[in-house]
Motif scaffolding. Structure first.
Motif, PDB file in Angstrom:
ATOM      1  N   PRO A  65       0.861  -1.190   0.000  1.00 13.69           N
ATOM      2  CA  PRO A  65       0.000   0.000   0.000  1.00 13.69           C
ATOM      3  C   PRO A  65       0.893   1.235   0.000  1.00 13.69           C
ATOM      4  N   ILE A  66       0.426   2.316  -0.584  1.00 14.09           N
ATOM      5  CA  ILE A  66       1.304   3.461  -0.811  1.00 14.09           C
ATOM      6  C   ILE A  66       1.874   4.039   0.478  1.00 14.09           C
ATOM      7  N   SER A  74      11.539   5.557   2.794  1.00 11.64           N
ATOM      8  CA  SER A  74      12.150   6.615   3.605  1.00 11.64           C
ATOM      9  C   SER A  74      13.392   6.118   4.347  1.00 11.64           C
ATOM     10  N   VAL A  75      13.525   4.795   4.490  1.00  9.51           N
ATOM     11  CA  VAL A  75      14.714   4.225   5.125  1.00  9.51           C
ATOM     12  C   VAL A  75      15.901   4.247   4.162  1.00  9.51           C
ATOM     13  N   PHE A  76      15.642   4.117   2.852  1.00  4.37           N
ATOM     14  CA  PHE A  76      16.702   3.940   1.861  1.00  4.37           C
ATOM     15  C   PHE A  76      16.914   5.142   0.944  1.00  4.37           C
ATOM     16  N   LYS A  86       5.698  10.011  -3.030  1.00  2.00           N
ATOM     17  CA  LYS A  86       4.862  10.928  -2.250  1.00  2.00           C
ATOM     18  C   LYS A  86       3.962  11.751  -3.163  1.00  2.00           C
ATOM     19  N   LEU A  87       4.497  12.187  -4.309  1.00  3.71           N
ATOM     20  CA  LEU A  87       3.690  12.948  -5.266  1.00  3.71           C
ATOM     21  C   LEU A  87       2.583  12.087  -5.848  1.00  3.71           C
ATOM     22  N   ALA A  88       2.884  10.828  -6.185  1.00  7.19           N
ATOM     23  CA  ALA A  88       1.849   9.915  -6.690  1.00  7.19           C
ATOM     24  C   ALA A  88       0.727   9.774  -5.668  1.00  7.19           C
ATOM     25  N   HIS A  89       1.089   9.685  -4.406  1.00  6.10           N
ATOM     26  CA  HIS A  89       0.093   9.592  -3.335  1.00  6.10           C
ATOM     27  C   HIS A  89      -0.747  10.868  -3.276  1.00  6.10           C
TER      28      HIS A  89
END
Length: 100
Positions: A65-66, A74-76, A86-89
């Motif tokens: 899921p997004i 965000s870890v990598f 984030k923009l796609a979301h």
């Protein structure tokens, strides 16, 4: 292969990179300038990923899921890939079930 498109590609964005290193990461990659494009699409996983001998090696494919994808990335990645997801979301480009 590994995945099959189930619909059209949705444009997210693109950027240009002016490389400052001595040479390309791989001989077949554009250098000293390269362009990246980001799209989103609904896919169906149909097989394990395949890799050309001289290409990047895909070791795993995850369908998340997004919100989980953003947390995972965000870890990598603190750069353009995470920003694109984030923009796609924000543009609501995720699949109806929340996975992409």
């Amino acid at each position: 292969m590994g995945g099959r498109l189930k619909g059209p590609l949705e444009w997210i964005g693109a950027f240009r990179v002016d490389h400052s290193v001595a040479g390309p990461y791989r001989p077949h990659l554009p250098f000293p300038i390269s362009y990246w494009a980001y799209t989103a699409a609904d896919i169906e996983l149909v097989a394990e990923p395949t890799n050309p001998d001289d290409g990047e090696q895909v070791t795993a494919v995850q369908v998340l899921p997004i919100d989980e994808a953003i947390e995972f990335l965000s870890v990598f990645d603190d750069g353009p890939l995470l920003d694109a997801v984030k923009l796609a979301h924000a543009l609501e480009l995720e699949a109806p079930d929340g996975a992409r």
